[in-house]
Design a protein around this motif. Structure first.
Motif, mmCIF file in Angstrom:
data_model
loop_
_atom_site.group_PDB
_atom_site.id
_atom_site.type_symbol
_atom_site.label_atom_id
_atom_site.label_comp_id
_atom_site.label_asym_id
_atom_site.label_seq_id
_atom_site.Cartn_x
_atom_site.Cartn_y
_atom_site.Cartn_z
ATOM 1 N N ALA A 1 -6.826 9.157 1.072
ATOM 2 C CA ALA A 1 -5.394 9.574 1.054
ATOM 3 C C ALA A 1 -5.244 10.007 2.226
ATOM 4 N N ASN B 1 -4.359 7.172 4.946
ATOM 5 C CA ASN B 1 -3.052 6.495 4.882
ATOM 6 C C ASN B 1 -2.023 7.699 4.961
ATOM 7 N N ARG C 1 -1.575 7.671 8.768
ATOM 8 C CA ARG C 1 -0.887 6.418 9.332
ATOM 9 C C ARG C 1 0.791 6.433 8.916
ATOM 10 N N SER C 2 0.941 7.119 7.728
ATOM 11 C CA SER C 2 2.398 6.946 7.287
ATOM 12 C C SER C 2 3.271 7.872 8.069
#
Length: 294
Positions: free
Chosen positions: A77, A80, A83-84
């Protein structure tokens, strides 16, 4: 983390050799005493003992593996969310040298954050990565009890400053803040696992019963195996000791042993992705060493 497909029996022997040597001499003593004395071994219900012990060890290993797997999910998590966060910051900020410079700073702060979190979880000094990524100077986060949380808070304040400057609107701020919340939640989950060991009875009772079973094993086998008792008993004892060791190895997934999560590799992947998003050369990937990814 071991990534090789071949079983590492040798490593299991290296970790349990001292106990195995002691058990082998005990097995040998029981066997010799059996042949030179009128002693006859009692009929011990080893099948019942072994089955009960296997259930206890199975519960312990499953509990340890659940901690290990939850830790891996949380780091997934974090990958991710990182990157977000970089994608949102760079997409929302307007063109302009000052705005883009602040966007690059936020991305680099995220890189410093994941490396700092990795070192915190491993109980290592955190200043090196902050200075390497953010440059020399005074970094107030280093004075915090939780430097990783300090970096996250600082990023949140900088995002709020973007709204005051009119570079992003409140809706965009809310999207970025939601990603920061996801990272804070993941960090909190990691700290919960790190700071909450398995209950003492999960560690003490399996160790005691495993050693007791290994002591009783030659007494129950000597009538059947005879002179082969030391070998047979040592092999059977090693299987139970190996399962016991698996639980010990997995209970702290954030350590720095061959069984723990490859945090160096995970944080390097994050750094590579985020550096490329701001046109910086990515670091070299972490390569396995002797079948172990660090």
């Amino acid at each position: 983390m071991i990534i090789g497909t071949a079983p590492r029996i040798r490593q299991g022997f290296e970790q349990a050799w001292s106990v195995l040597v002691a058990l082998f001499f005990w097995d040998l003593a029981v066997t010799i005493f059996y042949f030179i004395s009128p002693f006859r071994a009692p009929a011990l219900p080893l099948t019942i003992f072994g089955t009960a012990l296997a259930l206890v060890l199975g519960v312990r290993v499953n509990s340890a593996y659940q901690r290990w797997w939850e830790a891996r999910i949380l780091w997934g998590a974090m990958v991710n969310a990182s990157r977000s966060f970089a994608r949102a910051v760079l997409a929302f900020l307007p063109e302009g040298e000052e705005a883009q410079a602040l966007g690059r700073e936020l991305v680099l702060r995220q890189v410093a954050y994941v490396h700092t979190l990795r070192r915190q979880l491993r109980r290592l000094e955190t200043g090196g990565d902050i200075h390497r990524i953010l440059g020399p100077g005074d970094h107030p986060e280093l004075a915090r009890r939780n430097p990783a949380n300090g970096l996250l808070e600082g990023s949140g304040r900088r995002v709020a400053g973007l709204v005051r400057r009119g570079w992003i609107d409140t809706i965009q701020q809310g999207r970025i803040e939601a990603v920061l919340v996801d990272m804070a939640n993941a960090q909190g989950g990691m700290e919960r696992i790190k700071n909450t060991p398995l209950p003492a009875q999960y560690r003490a009772f399996p160790q005691f019963f495993t050693r007791l079973f290994c002591i009783l094993l030659p007494i129950g086998l000597v009538e059947t195996l005879g002179a082969a008792t030391p070998i047979g008993s040592a092999v059977a004892g090693f299987m139970y000791l190996a399962v016991l060791q698996i639980g010990d190895d997995l209970v702290d997934p954030f350590g720095n042993s061959v069984h723990d999560l490859p945090l160096d590799s995970i944080t390097t992947v994050i750094e590579a992705d985020l550096c490329q998003s701001i046109d910086l050369p990515p670091p070299a990937p972490v390569e396995p060493v002797d079948g172990v990814l660090w």
